[in-house]
Design a protein around this motif. Structure first.
Motif, PDB file in Angstrom:
ATOM      1  N   LEU A 163       0.835  -1.202   0.000  1.00  0.00           N
ATOM      2  CA  LEU A 163       0.000   0.000   0.000  1.00  0.00           C
ATOM      3  C   LEU A 163       0.874   1.259   0.000  1.00  0.00           C
ATOM      4  O   LEU A 163       0.591   2.227  -0.731  1.00  0.00           O
ATOM      5  N   HIS A 164       1.927   1.246   0.827  1.00  0.00           N
ATOM      6  CA  HIS A 164       2.839   2.397   0.837  1.00  0.00           C
ATOM      7  C   HIS A 164       3.499   2.596  -0.513  1.00  0.00           C
ATOM      8  O   HIS A 164       3.627   3.734  -1.008  1.00  0.00           O
ATOM      9  N   LEU A 165       3.911   1.489  -1.116  1.00  0.00           N
ATOM     10  CA  LEU A 165       4.531   1.567  -2.432  1.00  0.00           C
ATOM     11  C   LEU A 165       3.550   2.098  -3.465  1.00  0.00           C
ATOM     12  O   LEU A 165       3.908   2.905  -4.349  1.00  0.00           O
ATOM     13  N   GLN A 166       2.296   1.648  -3.339  1.00  0.00           N
ATOM     14  CA  GLN A 166       1.273   2.101  -4.275  1.00  0.00           C
ATOM     15  C   GLN A 166       1.060   3.611  -4.153  1.00  0.00           C
ATOM     16  O   GLN A 166       0.910   4.315  -5.160  1.00  0.00           O
ATOM     17  N   HIS A 167       1.050   4.080  -2.882  1.00  0.00           N
ATOM     18  CA  HIS A 167       0.880   5.526  -2.686  1.00  0.00           C
ATOM     19  C   HIS A 167       2.051   6.296  -3.305  1.00  0.00           C
ATOM     20  O   HIS A 167       1.862   7.360  -3.923  1.00  0.00           O
ATOM     21  N   ALA A 168       3.249   5.769  -3.126  1.00  0.00           N
ATOM     22  CA  ALA A 168       4.410   6.437  -3.716  1.00  0.00           C
ATOM     23  C   ALA A 168       4.333   6.438  -5.231  1.00  0.00           C
ATOM     24  O   ALA A 168       4.627   7.454  -5.896  1.00  0.00           O
ATOM     25  N   VAL A 169       3.925   5.318  -5.793  1.00  0.00           N
ATOM     26  CA  VAL A 169       3.791   5.232  -7.252  1.00  0.00           C
ATOM     27  C   VAL A 169       2.736   6.205  -7.741  1.00  0.00           C
ATOM     28  O   VAL A 169       2.886   6.852  -8.809  1.00  0.00           O
ATOM     29  N   GLU A 170       1.634   6.310  -6.970  1.00  0.00           N
ATOM     30  CA  GLU A 170       0.577   7.231  -7.375  1.00  0.00           C
ATOM     31  C   GLU A 170       1.093   8.685  -7.378  1.00  0.00           C
ATOM     32  O   GLU A 170       0.763   9.474  -8.261  1.00  0.00           O
ATOM     33  N   GLY A 171       1.910   9.035  -6.353  1.00  0.00           N
ATOM     34  CA  GLY A 171       2.482  10.388  -6.312  1.00  0.00           C
ATOM     35  C   GLY A 171       3.366  10.664  -7.521  1.00  0.00           C
ATOM     36  O   GLY A 171       3.295  11.739  -8.152  1.00  0.00           O
ATOM     37  N   LEU A 172       4.190   9.666  -7.844  1.00  0.00           N
ATOM     38  CA  LEU A 172       5.037   9.820  -9.012  1.00  0.00           C
ATOM     39  C   LEU A 172       4.206   9.883 -10.293  1.00  0.00           C
ATOM     40  O   LEU A 172       4.534  10.615 -11.240  1.00  0.00           O
ATOM     41  N   SER A 173       3.121   9.121 -10.311  1.00  0.00           N
ATOM     42  CA  SER A 173       2.249   9.131 -11.499  1.00  0.00           C
ATOM     43  C   SER A 173       1.627  10.513 -11.692  1.00  0.00           C
ATOM     44  O   SER A 173       1.513  11.014 -12.821  1.00  0.00           O
ATOM     45  N   VAL A 174       1.195  11.142 -10.580  1.00  0.00           N
ATOM     46  CA  VAL A 174       0.607  12.492 -10.691  1.00  0.00           C
ATOM     47  C   VAL A 174       1.632  13.458 -11.263  1.00  0.00           C
ATOM     48  O   VAL A 174       1.336  14.256 -12.159  1.00  0.00           O
ATOM     49  N   ALA A 175       2.881  13.375 -10.757  1.00  0.00           N
ATOM     50  CA  ALA A 175       3.919  14.284 -11.243  1.00  0.00           C
ATOM     51  C   ALA A 175       4.226  14.043 -12.716  1.00  0.00           C
ATOM     52  O   ALA A 175       4.338  14.989 -13.521  1.00  0.00           O
ATOM     53  N   ALA A 176       4.330  12.749 -13.089  1.00  0.00           N
ATOM     54  CA  ALA A 176       4.680  12.422 -14.476  1.00  0.00           C
ATOM     55  C   ALA A 176       3.578  12.843 -15.431  1.00  0.00           C
ATOM     56  O   ALA A 176       3.822  13.461 -16.486  1.00  0.00           O
ATOM     57  N   ILE A 177       2.328  12.477 -15.077  1.00  0.00           N
ATOM     58  CA  ILE A 177       1.214  12.821 -15.971  1.00  0.00           C
ATOM     59  C   ILE A 177       1.058  14.341 -16.073  1.00  0.00           C
ATOM     60  O   ILE A 177       0.831  14.896 -17.170  1.00  0.00           O
ATOM     61  N   SER A 178       1.201  15.000 -14.920  1.00  0.00           N
ATOM     62  CA  SER A 178       1.093  16.488 -14.954  1.00  0.00           C
ATOM     63  C   SER A 178       2.178  17.079 -15.841  1.00  0.00           C
ATOM     64  O   SER A 178       1.942  18.039 -16.599  1.00  0.00           O
ATOM     65  N   TYR A 179       3.389  16.514 -15.728  1.00  0.00           N
ATOM     66  CA  TYR A 179       4.495  17.006 -16.552  1.00  0.00           C
ATOM     67  C   TYR A 179       4.183  16.854 -18.027  1.00  0.00           C
ATOM     68  O   TYR A 179       4.388  17.794 -18.818  1.00  0.00           O
ATOM     69  N   TYR A 180       3.684  15.664 -18.411  1.00  0.00           N
ATOM     70  CA  TYR A 180       3.364  15.451 -19.822  1.00  0.00           C
ATOM     71  C   TYR A 180       2.217  16.351 -20.281  1.00  0.00           C
ATOM     72  O   TYR A 180       2.233  16.895 -21.397  1.00  0.00           O
ATOM     73  N   VAL A 181       1.204  16.547 -19.448  1.00  0.00           N
ATOM     74  CA  VAL A 181       0.074  17.425 -19.828  1.00  0.00           C
ATOM     75  C   VAL A 181       0.567  18.865 -20.000  1.00  0.00           C
ATOM     76  O   VAL A 181       0.208  19.582 -20.960  1.00  0.00           O
ATOM     77  N   LEU A 182       1.416  19.312 -19.054  1.00  0.00           N
ATOM     78  CA  LEU A 182       1.937  20.677 -19.149  1.00  0.00           C
ATOM     79  C   LEU A 182       2.862  20.834 -20.354  1.00  0.00           C
ATOM     80  O   LEU A 182       2.916  21.906 -20.992  1.00  0.00           O
ATOM     81  N   SER A 183       3.600  19.802 -20.698  1.00  0.00           N
ATOM     82  CA  SER A 183       4.469  19.859 -21.885  1.00  0.00           C
ATOM     83  C   SER A 183       3.631  20.033 -23.143  1.00  0.00           C
ATOM     84  O   SER A 183       3.973  20.830 -24.038  1.00  0.00           O
TER      85      SER A 183
END
Length: 437
Positions: free
Chosen positions: A362-382
């Motif tokens: 669960l902790h790993l999933q939360h960390a992955v989700e945080g990274l996913s938000v950053a990555a997806i946001s980065y691609y959307v902003l790009s």
């Protein structure tokens, strides 16, 4: 007027046979001096031998055959003796009775004319054989003064019986294979002589049948000694080892021991029959109403010293079997309980490990989700930045860097909301139908 046929129609089918049982196996009717020879036939390998023997004897001596299925039969022979045959559960008896008018006691008078071929059929099946003499009058007085001429065994047993006679026996089997019992008729009432002889040979017959359990008890005792030693060893092993340490192996060994004990339960029928025969012996002795003759043990005293200990051995061995069986069962239950507790502890530890693994996931999933938000946001902003730059090229009044900076927070919030919604989506939402977006 009563109709007997109509009366019988209302009776239960078993009534007649059960009433007839009261009159089955009547006592011998004797008068004067008689000679009696009695055989008990036992064969656990050939149950049909009993009916076969009585039919063969009747055919060879010209007597009428018994009806099929009868359990007792009485007939007079042309040789002067009277035959009484009885079929019991495990054995059958042949009783030959002949009047006595000479002094050649304990000879073959009662079986005179019985074919030697028929006697040969008893080989290996004659369980008991006794010759008895019932004497009265002067013959009785003459023999009473010379008992040791006829009864020369190591112990002479005698008593006054039934208030009108005496009985002497030595319980010794002679070279001819027969025991001897002498009965003196001093003042017997009608049929008392026949009842006395029947009770006497029944005492010895049922005593022998009761003792069939003694060899089984001795063999069983040795088996129980071995089982008891094995059980003690297993119990010490259970006490010495920690719970869960080879408990499964101990349980297998205990189960094998329980199977051995249970296999010995097949002898229960023999011991039950022995107790029943013992009760009959004691009842027949009591029916004699013995009174002591000075200097001689009574039949009851003799049986108490010799027969009683054998029966006590049988009872104690079977009681010991039941106790060991109960101990093995308790040991199996205790060890099975210990095995179950050890298994429950293992399951608890396994579940605790699974819980820790799930928490880490669960902790790993939360960390992955945080990274996913950053990555997806980065691609959307790009992508948005590329679009804004294109608008600036076509000279629209848009500052790409300012617009991109303003879009960072909304894009991140939107991406975070979409990911959270997809993670918390319940099964009730159901899958998206095919062909729809």
């Amino acid at each position: 007027m009563d109709n007997p046929a109509a009366s019988l129609l209302v009776d239960h089918p078993l009534r007649a046979s059960l009433v007839a049982e009261l009159h089955a196996r009547p006592f011998l009717r004797l008068s004067g001096s008689v000679s009696l020879t009695h055989y008990a036939i036992y064969s656990d390998e050939d149950p049909a031998i009993h009916e076969s023997l009585v039919r063969t004897l009747c055919e060879q001596t010209g007597m009428a055959l018994p009806a099929d299925g009868v359990t007792h039969y009485a007939v007079q022979s042309a040789f002067g003796w009277h035959l009484k045959w009885e079929r019991h559960t495990e054995f059958s008896t042949f009783t030959f009775v002949s009047p006595r008018d000479d002094t050649d006691y304990f000879n073959d008078l009662a079986i005179h004319g019985v074919p030697a071929d028929w006697l040969a059929l008893l080989a290996g099946k004659r369980f008991h054989a006794v010759r008895m003499e019932l004497l009265s009058g002067q013959a009785a007085a003459a023999v009473s003064g010379n008992l040791r001429d006829w009864l020369d065994g190591p112990v002479l047993v005698g008593s006054d019986v039934l208030g009108g006679g005496k009985v002497y026996c030595d319980w010794n089997v002679r070279a001819d294979g027969y025991m001897r019992i002498l009965a003196i008729d001093e003042d017997f009432r009608e049929e008392q002589g026949g009842r006395l002889l029947q009770r006497l040979y029944e005492i010895e017959t049922y005593r022998m049948m009761a003792l069939l359990a003694l060899p089984v008890a001795r063999k069983l005792g040795r088996e129980l000694d071995d089982i008891h030693a094995s059980l003690q060893e297993l119990m010490r092993a259970m006490d010495a080892r920690r719970a869960g340490e080879d408990d499964a192996g101990l349980l297998d060994r205990l189960t094998e021991l329980a199977v051995r004990v249970e296999s010995l339960s097949g002898h229960s029928g023999r011991f039950s029959a022995s107790r029943a025969y013992e009760r009959i012996v004691l009842a027949r002795i009591q029916e004699l109403r013995e009174q002591r003759i000075e200097g001689m043990p009574t039949i009851a005293e003799f049986m108490e010293r010799r027969f009683g200990p054998a029966m006590e051995t049988c009872r104690s061995v079977w009681s010991r079997h039941e106790q060991i069986a109960a101990r093995v069962a308790r040991a199996v239950d205790l060890l099975r309980t210990r095995v179950n507790l050890a298994q429950e502890r293992d399951v608890t530890r396994l579940l605790a490990g699974l819980e820790r693994t799930a928490r880490n996931q669960l902790h790993l999933q939360h960390a992955v989700e945080g990274l996913s938000v950053a990555a997806i946001s980065y691609y959307v902003l790009s992508i948005a930045a590329a679009g804004l730059k294109a608008l600036h090229v076509v000279r629209l009044p848009v500052d790409p860097e300012l617009a991109e900076g303003l879009l960072i927070l909304p894009v991140v919030l939107i991406v975070f909301g979409v990911i959270k919604r997809s993670r918390t989506r319940t099964p009730q939402d159901g899958p998206v139908p095919a062909g729809h977006s």
